[in-house]
Scaffold this motif. Structure first.
Motif, short mmCIF file in Angstrom:
data_model
loop_
_atom_site.label_atom_id
_atom_site.label_comp_id
_atom_site.label_asym_id
_atom_site.label_seq_id
_atom_site.Cartn_x
_atom_site.Cartn_y
_atom_site.Cartn_z
N GLN A 246 -20.26 4.32 -23.45
CA GLN A 246 -20.52 4.49 -24.87
C GLN A 246 -19.84 5.74 -25.42
O GLN A 246 -19.29 5.73 -26.52
N GLN A 247 -19.86 6.80 -24.66
CA GLN A 247 -19.21 8.04 -25.10
C GLN A 247 -17.69 7.88 -25.14
O GLN A 247 -17.03 8.39 -26.05
N TYR A 248 -17.15 7.17 -24.16
CA TYR A 248 -15.69 6.99 -24.11
C TYR A 248 -15.20 6.22 -25.32
O TYR A 248 -14.22 6.60 -25.96
N VAL A 249 -15.87 5.12 -25.65
CA VAL A 249 -15.42 4.31 -26.77
C VAL A 249 -15.66 5.00 -28.10
O VAL A 249 -14.97 4.74 -29.10
N GLN A 250 -16.58 5.92 -28.15
CA GLN A 250 -16.86 6.63 -29.40
C GLN A 250 -15.93 7.82 -29.62
O GLN A 250 -15.45 8.03 -30.74
N PHE A 251 -15.64 8.56 -28.53
CA PHE A 251 -14.90 9.81 -28.70
C PHE A 251 -13.47 9.77 -28.17
O PHE A 251 -12.68 10.65 -28.49
#
Length: 369
Positions: A246-251
Motif C-alpha cells: 500500500q505504501q509503495y503504490v501510494q508514494f
C-alpha cells in the motif's frame, strides 16, 4: 538480390506521410465515395510501385513482405505520436477521434513513439539482412520479444481498462494484426542457429564454476532481486493488503493504479513471464550446456526494453492524471529501479550473444561418447 529491394521498402514506408494526410482530408470532407476511390487508388499506386521496385529480383523470403508492411505502419504510428504532441497537424486527426481513442492515453502515446522509432529501425535491419542473405535470427528474436510485449499489454489493456466499453474497429484490426507477428515469430525460430565455438573453448568454459565467472555471479544476484521485485509489483497491482504494498503504490508508483489498466497488465506480464525466465536463467548459469539460454535472453531483453520504455514514459507523462504520476520526491528511486530493471537484461543478452561458450553443448564430447 540487390539493395534495390530494401531501398524500395524505405521509399514505400515514407509514402505513409502523404497518404495519411490525404485520408484525413477526405474523412473531414465527409465524402464516403471520395474516401473509397482514394483508398482504391492508393492501394493500386502502392502495389504498382512495389512491383516496379522489386521486379528484377523479388525477395523469396515471405518475411520481407511482412516487415515491409510493418515498416509502413511504423511511420504511421510515428505520425500519430507527433500529432498527439501538436508537432504536426492534419494527418490523423479524424482517426484519433473515431478510430482508436486508446492512443490518446500516455501508454498508447509511448507505444507510438517506440514503434515509430525503434521498431522501424528493427524492420529496416531485418529487411537489409534478408536482402543480403545474412543471418537475422538474433535481431529477429529481439524484435519478437519487443513486439509481442507491446501487443499483449496494449490489447489486453484496451479490453479491460476504462476504454473497454468503447472498443471500436481499430481494436478488431489490431487483434487481426497479431497473426502476422505470431507467424513471423515461428518463421524466425525456424532459422538455423549460427552460434558456435571451438570444442576446447566450450570445454574450458564448462569447467569453470560460478565463482570463477564473476560477471555471471552478478547476473545471478540480479535475477534473484529482479524475481522478488517482479512478484512484489505484481502483488501491488492485485491489491495486496500488506502495508508495504500500500505504501509503495501510494508514494512510489501510483501509476500502477491508473484506470487505463495498462500498468496492471504490464506488471502481471512481468510476474507471469519474467519470474519463470529468471528461474530457468539462474539454472542455466549454474548448469553448463543450456543452449536455449541465448534465445530466451534475446526475447526477454526485447520485451523488457519495450515494456520499461512505455512504463517509465507513461508514469511521467503529462497525459497521465496528476494523481497517478510519480511523485517528485520519488522520481530518483523510481528511475533507478526501473532503468536497472530494463537495462540489465540488455547486458545479459549481449553477454549471451558475444560469449556463448558456457551455454553451448560440447559436440566434441558427444561425438566421443
Amino acid at each position: 538480390m540487390t539493395a534495390s529491394a530494401g531501398t524500395g521498402v524505405f521509399v514505400l514506408s515514407l509514402l505513409s506521410v502523404p497518404l495519411t494526410y490525404l485520408f484525413n482530408l477526405l474523412f473531414h470532407a465527409n465524402s464516403g465515395g471520395a474516401v473509397f476511390v482514394a483508398g482504391a487508388l492508393i492501394l493500386l499506386i502502392t502495389a504498382s510501385l512495389a512491383h516496379i521496385l522489386l521486379k528484377q529480383k523479388p525477395p523469396k523470403d515471405p518475411l520481407f513482405y511482412v516487415f515491409a508492411v510493418f515498416a509502413f505502419m511504423s511511420v504511421v504510428n510515428l505520425i500519430i505520436g507527433l500529432e498527439q504532441d501538436s508537432i504536426i497537424d492534419g494527418f490523423v486527426t479524424f482517426y484519433l477521434k473515431e478510430g482508436e481513442p486508446h492512443l490518446n492515453t500516455a501508454h498508447g502515446h509511448m507505444i507510438c513513439y517506440w514503434d515509430g522509432s525503434f521498431h522501424y529501425l528493427m524492420y529496416l535491419l531485418m529487411i537489409t539482412a534478408i536482402t543480403w542473405g545474412d543471418e537475422y535470427r538474433t535481431i529477429g528474436l529481439y524484435w519478437v520479444g519487443s513486439v509481442l510485449m507491446s501487443l499483449v499489454v496494449y490489447l489486453l489493456g484496451n479490453a479491460v481498462g476504462k476504454y473497454g466499453a468503447n472498443l471500436c474497429g481499430g481494436f478488431v484490426i489490431n487483434n487481426l494484426c497479431v497473426i502476422l507477428p505470431v507467424w513471423a515469430s515461428f518463421r524466425i525460430f525456424s532459422q538455423p542457429l549460427t552460434r558456435d565455438a571451438p570444442s576446447k573453448c566450450i570445454q574450458d568454459s564448462h569447467q569453470k564454476g560460478l565463482i570463477g565467472r564473476p560477471l555471471d555471479c552478478v547476473f545471478v544476484l540480479y535475477f534473484l532481486l529482479a524475481l522478488g521485485f517482479s512478484i512484489f509489483r505484481g502483488l501491488v497491482t492485485l491489491d495486496c493488503p500488506a502495508e508495504l504494498c500500500q505504501q509503495y503504490v501510494q508514494f512510489q508508483e501510483p501509476y500502477l493504479k491508473d484506470p487505463t489498466a495498462y500498468p496492471k497488465i504490464q506488471m502481471l506480464m512481468y510476474m507471469l513471464y519474467c519470474v519463470p525466465f529468471y528461474i530457468v536463467t539462474i539454472y542455466a548459469l549454474l548448469v553448463p550446456g543450456c543452449s536455449w539460454t541465448s534465445d530466451l535472453a534475446l526475447l526477454h531483453a526485447g520485451a523488457l526494453a519495450q515494456g520499461q520504455f512505455s512504463h517509465i514514459g507513461a508514469s511521467l507523462h503529462t497525459r497521465t492524471p496528476f494523481s497517478y504520476r510519480v511523485p517528485e520526491e520519488a522520481k530518483t528511486m523510481f528511475l533507478f529501479l526501473n532503468l536497472v530493471y530494463g537495462l540489465v537484461p540488455q547486458l545479459f543478452a549481449y553477454r549471451c550473444v558475444t560469449n556463448p561458450e558456457f551455454f553451448l553443448k560440447n559436440k566434441g564430447n558427444q561425438k566421443t561418447e
